[in-house]
Design a protein around this motif. Structure first.
Motif, PDB file in Angstrom:
ATOM      1  N   SER A  75      10.243   7.224 -16.719  1.00  0.00           N
ATOM      2  CA  SER A  75      10.858   7.720 -15.340  1.00  0.00           C
ATOM      3  C   SER A  75       9.946   8.793 -14.712  1.00  0.00           C
ATOM      4  N   SER A  76       9.624   9.666 -15.955  1.00  0.00           N
ATOM      5  CA  SER A  76       8.896  10.662 -15.591  1.00  0.00           C
ATOM      6  C   SER A  76       7.636  10.390 -14.872  1.00  0.00           C
ATOM      7  N   PHE A  77       7.020   9.339 -15.034  1.00  0.00           N
ATOM      8  CA  PHE A  77       5.840   8.855 -14.403  1.00  0.00           C
ATOM      9  C   PHE A  77       5.878   8.919 -12.864  1.00  0.00           C
ATOM     10  N   TYR A  78       7.001   8.663 -12.316  1.00  0.00           N
ATOM     11  CA  TYR A  78       7.177   8.972 -11.014  1.00  0.00           C
ATOM     12  C   TYR A  78       7.604  10.386 -10.455  1.00  0.00           C
ATOM     13  N   THR A  79       8.080  11.151 -11.294  1.00  0.00           N
ATOM     14  CA  THR A  79       8.533  12.288 -10.907  1.00  0.00           C
ATOM     15  C   THR A  79       7.666  13.574 -11.562  1.00  0.00           C
ATOM     16  N   SER A  80       6.957  13.597 -12.388  1.00  0.00           N
ATOM     17  CA  SER A  80       6.110  14.362 -13.048  1.00  0.00           C
ATOM     18  C   SER A  80       4.851  14.696 -12.192  1.00  0.00           C
ATOM     19  N   LEU A  81       4.432  15.881 -11.721  1.00  0.00           N
ATOM     20  CA  LEU A  81       3.379  16.223 -10.789  1.00  0.00           C
ATOM     21  C   LEU A  81       1.906  15.812 -11.738  1.00  0.00           C
ATOM     22  N   ALA A  82       1.893  15.822 -13.035  1.00  0.00           N
ATOM     23  CA  ALA A  82       0.813  15.584 -13.767  1.00  0.00           C
ATOM     24  C   ALA A  82       0.410  14.155 -13.783  1.00  0.00           C
ATOM     25  N   TRP A  83       1.600  13.381 -13.931  1.00  0.00           N
ATOM     26  CA  TRP A  83       1.342  11.917 -14.060  1.00  0.00           C
ATOM     27  C   TRP A  83       0.976  11.470 -12.486  1.00  0.00           C
ATOM     28  N   THR A  84       1.754  12.155 -11.509  1.00  0.00           N
ATOM     29  CA  THR A  84       1.132  11.836 -10.128  1.00  0.00           C
ATOM     30  C   THR A  84      -0.247  12.037 -10.017  1.00  0.00           C
ATOM     31  N   ALA A  85      -0.713  13.218 -10.462  1.00  0.00           N
ATOM     32  CA  ALA A  85      -2.199  13.340 -10.324  1.00  0.00           C
ATOM     33  C   ALA A  85      -3.070  12.406 -10.974  1.00  0.00           C
ATOM     34  N   TYR A  86      -2.607  12.189 -12.065  1.00  0.00           N
ATOM     35  CA  TYR A  86      -3.177  11.298 -13.035  1.00  0.00           C
ATOM     36  C   TYR A  86      -3.364   9.705 -12.311  1.00  0.00           C
ATOM     37  N   ASP A  87      -2.300   9.384 -11.784  1.00  0.00           N
ATOM     38  CA  ASP A  87      -2.327   8.030 -11.010  1.00  0.00           C
ATOM     39  C   ASP A  87      -3.164   8.039 -10.107  1.00  0.00           C
ATOM     40  N   TRP A  88      -3.026   8.995  -9.112  1.00  0.00           N
ATOM     41  CA  TRP A  88      -4.205   8.973  -7.982  1.00  0.00           C
ATOM     42  C   TRP A  88      -5.380   9.097  -8.697  1.00  0.00           C
ATOM     43  N   PHE A  89      -5.695   9.808  -9.550  1.00  0.00           N
ATOM     44  CA  PHE A  89      -7.096   9.960 -10.190  1.00  0.00           C
ATOM     45  C   PHE A  89      -7.566   8.763 -10.441  1.00  0.00           C
ATOM     46  N   ALA A  90      -6.794   7.980 -11.268  1.00  0.00           N
ATOM     47  CA  ALA A  90      -6.968   6.675 -11.949  1.00  0.00           C
ATOM     48  C   ALA A  90      -7.273   5.433 -10.871  1.00  0.00           C
ATOM     49  N   ARG A  91      -6.498   5.655  -9.818  1.00  0.00           N
ATOM     50  CA  ARG A  91      -6.492   4.547  -8.910  1.00  0.00           C
ATOM     51  C   ARG A  91      -7.767   4.901  -7.948  1.00  0.00           C
ATOM     52  N   VAL A  92      -8.066   6.380  -7.835  1.00  0.00           N
ATOM     53  CA  VAL A  92      -9.226   6.357  -7.064  1.00  0.00           C
ATOM     54  C   VAL A  92     -10.347   5.777  -7.562  1.00  0.00           C
ATOM     55  N   LEU A  93     -10.492   6.128  -8.761  1.00  0.00           N
ATOM     56  CA  LEU A  93     -11.876   5.906  -9.738  1.00  0.00           C
ATOM     57  C   LEU A  93     -11.712   4.287  -9.976  1.00  0.00           C
ATOM     58  N   ASN A  94     -10.709   3.824  -9.787  1.00  0.00           N
ATOM     59  CA  ASN A  94     -10.612   2.061 -10.074  1.00  0.00           C
ATOM     60  C   ASN A  94      -9.364   1.635  -9.280  1.00  0.00           C
ATOM     61  N   PRO A  95      -9.633   1.050  -8.117  1.00  0.00           N
ATOM     62  CA  PRO A  95     -11.000   0.428  -7.591  1.00  0.00           C
ATOM     63  C   PRO A  95     -11.287   1.347  -6.424  1.00  0.00           C
ATOM     64  N   GLY A  96     -10.704   2.421  -5.872  1.00  0.00           N
ATOM     65  CA  GLY A  96     -11.111   3.093  -4.610  1.00  0.00           C
ATOM     66  C   GLY A  96     -12.517   3.473  -4.650  1.00  0.00           C
ATOM     67  N   LEU A  97     -12.965   4.346  -5.292  1.00  0.00           N
ATOM     68  CA  LEU A  97     -14.254   4.914  -5.144  1.00  0.00           C
ATOM     69  C   LEU A  97     -15.303   3.567  -5.403  1.00  0.00           C
ATOM     70  N   PRO A  98     -15.121   2.921  -6.297  1.00  0.00           N
ATOM     71  CA  PRO A  98     -16.163   1.847  -6.458  1.00  0.00           C
ATOM     72  C   PRO A  98     -16.079   0.858  -5.100  1.00  0.00           C
ATOM     73  N   PHE A  99     -15.161   0.561  -4.347  1.00  0.00           N
ATOM     74  CA  PHE A  99     -14.939  -0.119  -3.253  1.00  0.00           C
ATOM     75  C   PHE A  99     -16.055   0.890  -2.241  1.00  0.00           C
ATOM     76  N   LEU A 100     -15.835   1.860  -2.068  1.00  0.00           N
ATOM     77  CA  LEU A 100     -16.670   2.666  -1.338  1.00  0.00           C
ATOM     78  C   LEU A 100     -17.962   2.677  -1.438  1.00  0.00           C
ATOM     79  N   LEU A 101     -18.383   3.089  -2.854  1.00  0.00           N
ATOM     80  CA  LEU A 101     -19.733   3.058  -3.195  1.00  0.00           C
ATOM     81  C   LEU A 101     -20.557   1.632  -3.125  1.00  0.00           C
ATOM     82  N   ILE A 102     -19.860   0.691  -3.419  1.00  0.00           N
ATOM     83  CA  ILE A 102     -20.562  -0.681  -3.332  1.00  0.00           C
ATOM     84  C   ILE A 102     -20.752  -1.105  -1.742  1.00  0.00           C
ATOM     85  N   LEU A 103     -19.839  -0.848  -0.821  1.00  0.00           N
ATOM     86  CA  LEU A 103     -19.989  -1.083   0.515  1.00  0.00           C
ATOM     87  C   LEU A 103     -21.110  -0.087   1.118  1.00  0.00           C
TER      88      LEU A 103
END
Length: 325
Positions: free
Chosen positions: A166-194
């Protein structure tokens, strides 16, 4: 009734995907490694590494995670340490597969658009360094995901299954990591490939117009241009691989953005009627399908690859006949 149909589709899809994904990636690895497909050693290294990581994704995400979870719900893989470790490996393999696609796209962008950098960058040695770096960083980035999960329940002091804390949804650290992880895959790859594809297309159009004018003025317009023919083959392979990646990951990306915009939690249940499950699992199904498409792309776009496949099929056929006799 609708949930039962969805569950059946879900249960049938992954065995079919595994039955296709394992052999096609093995074939791609063997055929490409022989180096007889008319591709440079640099391109061959990237394509082989992509096939290896795709095979690893099929083995871990499709077979050990999905198929065993569906048909063998109570097994060694249901233990919390096993399923968390499996999740880390899945993330690392998927991350490597995605970023190797980006690395391949960038390599082809350099090869096509910058003759000065091509000599030093588009080499077998640089390709090996890039592949090794991508895989190593992908493994390091995936390690924190091991600590996201906790046992769903404990029976006789044995932890079973994986449940997101449950802390994954409430912790600021885990929220930041989730954004970081999702941006690096596949968000940034999408933009770079395009971006790389757009720059490559712009360069190709400008170069094609210049070469047509030059050849028309010097030697007539009807003569074939070997340089443009070779470049066209490389472009078709590049766009087919990167385009397939973008199309098959699109649903996954849209689902991630929807979850973040609406502050909805990721679905962790087994209700096949839940729209969240359908949306999330559809993205996963298409994303995993991307691990089986590259070999088909090689076969469609590369004549020498098809020839090597035919030779391999003839060899296996003769071998089987000799064994039977």
């Amino acid at each position: 009734m609708h949930g039962q149909i969805t569950g059946v589709v879900y249960a049938i899809y992954y065995p079919i995907l595994a039955a296709i994904g394992v052999p096609v990636n093995l074939v791609a690895i063997v055929v490409l490694s022989r180096g007889r497909c008319g591709l440079s050693k640099c391109i061959t290294r990237y394509l082989v590494s992509m096939a290896v990581t795709d095979l690893l994704v099929v083995l871990t995400a499709v077979i050990f995670n999905r198929i065993i979870g569906i048909y063998f719900p109570v097994s060694f893989m249901s233990l919390t340490p096993a399923c968390t470790l499996s999740t880390v490996i899945i993330y690392a393999a998927t991350e490597s597969s995605v970023w190797l696609t980006v690395a391949f796209t960038f390599d082809r962008y350099i090869a096509i658009c910058s003759q000065k950098l091509k000599t030093n960058y588009c080499t077998e040695k640089i390709a090996a360094v890039v592949i090794g770096t991508v895989c190593l960083l992908s493994c390091f980035k995936s390690i924190p995901s091991y600590f996201i999960y906790e046992p769903l329940y404990i029976m006789n002091n044995v932890p079973w299954l994986c449940n997101i804390k449950s802390s994954f949804y409430t912790s600021l650290a885990w929220t930041a990591y989730d954004w970081f992880a999702r941006v690096l895959n596949p968000g940034l790859p999408f933009l770079l490939i395009l971006l790389f594809n757009a720059l490559t297309v712009r360069h190709i159009l400008a170069a094609s117009r210049s070469r047509r004018r030059l050849r028309a003025n010097s030697s007539g317009e009807n003569q074939s241009d070997p340089e443009m023919l070779n470049r066209r083959k490389s472009i078709v392979l590049l766009f087919a691989i990167s385009g397939s990646f973008i199309l098959l990951w699109m649903t996954y990306v849209v689902d991630f953005l929807y979850v973040k915009i609406t502050n909805e939690s990721y679905f962790g249940g087994s209700n096949f009627n839940d729209p969240r499950f359908i949306r999330q699992e559809s993205g996963n199904m298409l994303q995993l399908l991307s691990c089986c498409t590259n070999t088909c792309i090689y076969a469609v776009t590369q004549r020498k690859f098809r020839e090597e496949l035919r030779n391999a099929a003839k060899y296996l056929g003769n071998l089987i006949v000799n064994v039977v006799k």
